[in-house]
Scaffold this motif. Sequence first.
Motif, short mmCIF file in Angstrom:
data_model
loop_
_atom_site.label_atom_id
_atom_site.label_comp_id
_atom_site.label_asym_id
_atom_site.label_seq_id
_atom_site.Cartn_x
_atom_site.Cartn_y
_atom_site.Cartn_z
N PRO A 32 14.44 3.57 9.31
CA PRO A 32 15.76 4.05 10.44
C PRO A 32 15.64 5.89 9.66
CG PRO A 32 16.11 2.20 9.05
CD PRO A 32 14.87 2.17 9.03
N VAL A 33 15.75 5.86 8.78
CA VAL A 33 15.87 7.24 7.39
C VAL A 33 14.68 7.26 7.97
CG1 VAL A 33 16.99 8.67 6.08
CG2 VAL A 33 17.86 6.64 7.46
N TRP A 34 13.35 7.72 8.08
CA TRP A 34 12.12 8.21 7.55
C TRP A 34 11.97 9.29 7.55
CZ3 TRP A 34 10.35 12.63 10.39
CH2 TRP A 34 11.06 12.65 10.68
N ASN A 35 12.89 10.28 6.92
CA ASN A 35 12.57 11.99 6.51
C ASN A 35 13.56 11.99 5.01
OD1 ASN A 35 15.13 11.86 7.72
ND2 ASN A 35 14.84 13.71 9.16
N ALA A 36 13.98 10.78 4.49
CA ALA A 36 14.87 10.77 2.98
C ALA A 36 13.99 11.59 2.12
CB ALA A 36 15.27 8.88 3.67
N HIS A 37 12.80 11.29 2.13
CA HIS A 37 12.15 11.65 0.73
C HIS A 37 10.85 12.44 1.89
CE1 HIS A 37 9.80 8.20 0.10
NE2 HIS A 37 10.61 7.18 0.27
N PRO A 38 10.30 12.70 1.04
CA PRO A 38 8.81 13.42 0.82
C PRO A 38 7.80 12.01 1.40
CG PRO A 38 9.27 14.58 -0.69
CD PRO A 38 10.27 13.37 -0.18
N ARG A 39 6.98 11.55 2.55
CA ARG A 39 5.89 11.27 2.40
C ARG A 39 5.33 10.69 1.26
NH1 ARG A 39 4.06 9.88 8.12
NH2 ARG A 39 5.80 9.81 7.78
N VAL A 40 5.03 9.66 0.95
CA VAL A 40 4.17 9.06 -0.09
C VAL A 40 3.15 7.90 0.24
CG1 VAL A 40 5.21 8.19 -1.86
CG2 VAL A 40 3.69 8.50 -2.10
N TYR A 41 2.15 7.71 0.16
CA TYR A 41 1.11 6.71 0.69
C TYR A 41 0.43 6.49 -0.94
CZ TYR A 41 0.19 8.90 4.86
OH TYR A 41 0.77 9.38 6.10
N LEU A 42 1.11 4.81 -0.80
CA LEU A 42 0.97 3.89 -1.88
C LEU A 42 0.01 3.44 -1.59
CD1 LEU A 42 4.59 2.79 -1.29
CD2 LEU A 42 3.91 4.71 -2.62
N ASP A 43 -0.84 2.94 -3.13
CA ASP A 43 -2.34 1.75 -2.89
C ASP A 43 -2.16 1.02 -2.85
OD1 ASP A 43 -4.39 0.58 -3.39
OD2 ASP A 43 -4.77 1.77 -5.26
N ILE A 44 -1.46 0.09 -2.07
CA ILE A 44 -1.08 -1.13 -1.90
C ILE A 44 -1.99 -2.29 -2.25
CG2 ILE A 44 -0.80 -1.93 0.17
CD1 ILE A 44 1.37 -3.09 -0.41
N GLU A 45 -3.52 -1.89 -1.85
CA GLU A 45 -4.38 -2.77 -1.79
C GLU A 45 -4.69 -3.18 -2.85
OE1 GLU A 45 -6.05 -0.31 1.44
OE2 GLU A 45 -4.74 0.02 -0.23
N THR A 46 -4.83 -2.50 -3.98
CA THR A 46 -5.61 -2.95 -5.39
C THR A 46 -4.92 -4.15 -6.13
OG1 THR A 46 -6.42 -0.19 -5.82
CG2 THR A 46 -6.17 -1.59 -7.69
N LYS A 47 -3.53 -3.87 -6.22
CA LYS A 47 -2.83 -5.11 -6.76
C LYS A 47 -1.67 -6.02 -5.73
CE LYS A 47 -2.48 -3.13 -11.14
NZ LYS A 47 -0.85 -2.41 -11.91
N GLY A 48 -1.82 -5.89 -4.76
CA GLY A 48 -1.11 -6.41 -3.29
C GLY A 48 0.53 -6.07 -3.87
N GLU A 49 0.89 -4.75 -4.44
CA GLU A 49 2.47 -5.10 -4.47
C GLU A 49 2.50 -3.74 -5.13
OE1 GLU A 49 5.16 -7.89 -5.04
OE2 GLU A 49 5.31 -7.50 -7.07
N VAL A 50 3.08 -2.73 -4.26
CA VAL A 50 3.85 -1.61 -4.60
C VAL A 50 5.21 -1.36 -5.23
CG1 VAL A 50 2.98 -0.53 -2.91
CG2 VAL A 50 2.67 0.79 -5.37
N ALA A 51 5.44 -0.06 -5.57
CA ALA A 51 6.98 0.15 -5.76
C ALA A 51 6.98 1.87 -5.07
CB ALA A 51 7.67 0.29 -6.75
N CYS A 52 7.86 1.80 -4.26
CA CYS A 52 7.29 3.80 -3.75
C CYS A 52 8.31 4.15 -5.37
CB CYS A 52 8.93 4.16 -3.10
SG CYS A 52 8.82 5.52 -2.31
N PRO A 53 7.29 5.03 -5.52
CA PRO A 53 7.93 6.30 -6.78
C PRO A 53 9.30 6.93 -6.13
CG PRO A 53 6.22 7.45 -6.15
CD PRO A 53 6.54 6.22 -5.04
#
Length: 65
Positions: A32-53
């Motif tokens: 819904p608020v797609w521009n709230a912070h800079p877009r960051v690409y996240l490496d979810i494939e390595t551990k299967g779970e990741v949190a946005c910084p």
Amino acid sequence: MGEQSNDKSCAEKHYWVHPKDLPLSCPMPDMPVWNAHPRVYLDIETKGEVACPYCGALFTLSGQD
């Protein structure tokens, strides 16, 4: 910095991501608020779970298509 913003990119705190949705970025284009912070690409494939910084949203990779 260090202050928590009331303008969050994610309405939820936990998202399930399907392999078809990769590569994963936060915020995701359909949020819904797609521009709230800079877009960051996240490496979810390595551990299967990741949190946005930026916003702390937790993403979990689902094994289902």
